[in-house]
Design an enzyme around this catalytic site. Structure first.
Site, PDB file in Angstrom:
ATOM      1  N   ASN A 101     137.040  51.166  81.467  1.00 13.98           N
ATOM      2  CA  ASN A 101     136.374  52.469  81.479  1.00 13.98           C
ATOM      3  C   ASN A 101     137.244  53.540  80.833  1.00 13.98           C
ATOM      4  OD1 ASN A 101     133.963  53.788  82.151  1.00 13.98           O
ATOM      5  ND2 ASN A 101     134.877  54.728  83.956  1.00 13.98           N
ATOM      6  N   ARG A 106     143.182  57.093  74.536  1.00 11.05           N
ATOM      7  CA  ARG A 106     143.816  57.422  75.803  1.00 11.05           C
ATOM      8  C   ARG A 106     144.610  56.244  76.358  1.00 11.05           C
ATOM      9  NH1 ARG A 106     143.671  59.466  81.003  1.00 11.05           N
ATOM     10  NH2 ARG A 106     142.295  57.878  81.814  1.00 11.05           N
ATOM     11  N   ARG A 151     143.479  53.266  88.226  1.00  9.42           N
ATOM     12  CA  ARG A 151     144.094  52.000  87.852  1.00  9.42           C
ATOM     13  C   ARG A 151     145.473  51.802  88.474  1.00  9.42           C
ATOM     14  NH1 ARG A 151     142.139  55.050  84.049  1.00  9.42           N
ATOM     15  NH2 ARG A 151     140.236  54.436  82.930  1.00  9.42           N
ATOM     16  N   LYS A 189     135.812  40.720  81.597  1.00  5.51           N
ATOM     17  CA  LYS A 189     136.098  41.311  80.284  1.00  5.51           C
ATOM     18  C   LYS A 189     137.597  41.430  80.043  1.00  5.51           C
ATOM     19  CE  LYS A 189     136.853  44.449  77.106  1.00  5.51           C
ATOM     20  NZ  LYS A 189     138.147  45.096  76.847  1.00  5.51           N
ATOM     21  N   PRO A 206     134.849  38.719  74.985  1.00 10.49           N
ATOM     22  CA  PRO A 206     134.806  39.897  75.875  1.00 10.49           C
ATOM     23  C   PRO A 206     133.537  40.719  75.655  1.00 10.49           C
ATOM     24  CG  PRO A 206     136.903  39.758  74.699  1.00 10.49           C
ATOM     25  CD  PRO A 206     135.989  38.754  74.078  1.00 10.49           C
ATOM     26  N   ASP A 208     132.323  44.129  76.260  1.00  9.27           N
ATOM     27  CA  ASP A 208     132.502  45.541  76.610  1.00  9.27           C
ATOM     28  C   ASP A 208     131.227  46.299  76.230  1.00  9.27           C
ATOM     29  OD1 ASP A 208     132.727  45.497  73.848  1.00  9.27           O
ATOM     30  OD2 ASP A 208     133.932  47.308  73.845  1.00  9.27           O
TER      31      ASP A 208
END
Length: 247
Positions: A101, A106, A151, A189, A206, A208
DNA sequence: CACCAGGCCGTGC
DNA sequence: GCACGGCATGGT
């Protein structure tokens, strides 16, 4: 076919690389600062030879993928020559925990902040990515202050389970997927990204937000099995293609 | 203000 | 088993 070094190094496989301008990319890996302008330069360095997976025949794989259907051909021709990196297990694990997410810009920022705060300098003011041991000095609030957000506990769980990463090589793909997902914050993922970009498991695919869009729009009745035996590289081409087209 | 980004966790059904 | 809300942060 032209190597797309920018897409390879800055396109979401790795968050270690920095664009220095004039076609030069640099990263701190293997306790050293590497600077490259082309893939060819990597052939003479044993570490980079392995890191860039130079022993694999990408020309043949690309041709097979491009011949599969018109979407894949468009993706291969627009993206150019890319590869699947062979990164350090620990670095890839934390990198893709950070990725959930989140966006590439970033993620890279968080990667660099972790390096500067918990890694060590290797020269020229450049820092290595922290080892599990170096990161074990961080508390959850320390990590949150760095900006990793929700996280933080996932990273700490990975620190405690780091030895697990050395037990995956001999496992089947499914068993390795399951074992990785015993670490908090690692789901299907993230696990498949780690297995592809660090364990050279080319059957990963994966899913996403970008790939869900591709599958819904262009492969509504297909599963990853359709891309066999080039699941991972096909996925990487479709991912790069759609992301560069629509963003 | 809303919605999004290389998703996953916990809960409820 | 699947659906859904919540989650930190910064950009658009």
């Amino acid at each position: 076919m032209q190597e797309n070094l920018r897409e390879l190094l800055l396109g979401g496989q790795s968050f270690s690389w920095k664009d220095e301008g004039d076609g030069v990319f640099s990263a701190v890996l293997n306790e050293k600062i590497y600077r490259i302008k082309s893939i060819e330069e990597a052939a003479s360095d044993p570490f980079l030879y392995d890191y860039f997976d130079l022993g694999y025949d990408y020309a043949s794989a690309r041709e097979a993928i491009a011949s599969k259907d018109s979407i894949l051909r468009e993706a291969v021709e627009s993206v150019g020559a890319i590869r699947l990196l062979h990164q350090d297990h620990w670095i890839a694990t934390i990198s893709f925990i950070l990725s959930q997410n989140n966006n590439i810009k970033r993620i890279t920022g968080l990667y660099n902040r972790l390096s500067e705060r918990y890694g060590h300098e290797v020269g020229e003011g450049r820092y290595s990515f922290p080892t599990a041991d170096e990161l074990s000095g961080a508390s959850e609030s320390d990590l949150r202050e760095l900006g990793v957000g929700f996280r933080a506990p996932f990273i700490l769980d990975a620190v405690g389970k780091a030895p697990l990463l050395d037990t995956l090589d001999t496992l089947s793909f499914e068993d390795a997927m399951d074992k990785l997902q015993t670490i908090k914050g690692i789901g299907p993922k993230v696990a498949s990204c780690i297995l592809i970009f660090s364990y050279q498991r080319r059957e990963g695919f994966p899913m996403d937000v970008w790939m869900k869009k591709v599958m819904k729009e262009y492969y509504p009745d297909k599963t990853p099995q359709y891309f066999h035996p080039y699941e991972a590289l096909s996925q990487q081409y479709l991912f790069s293609w759609i992301r560069n087209r629509d963003s």
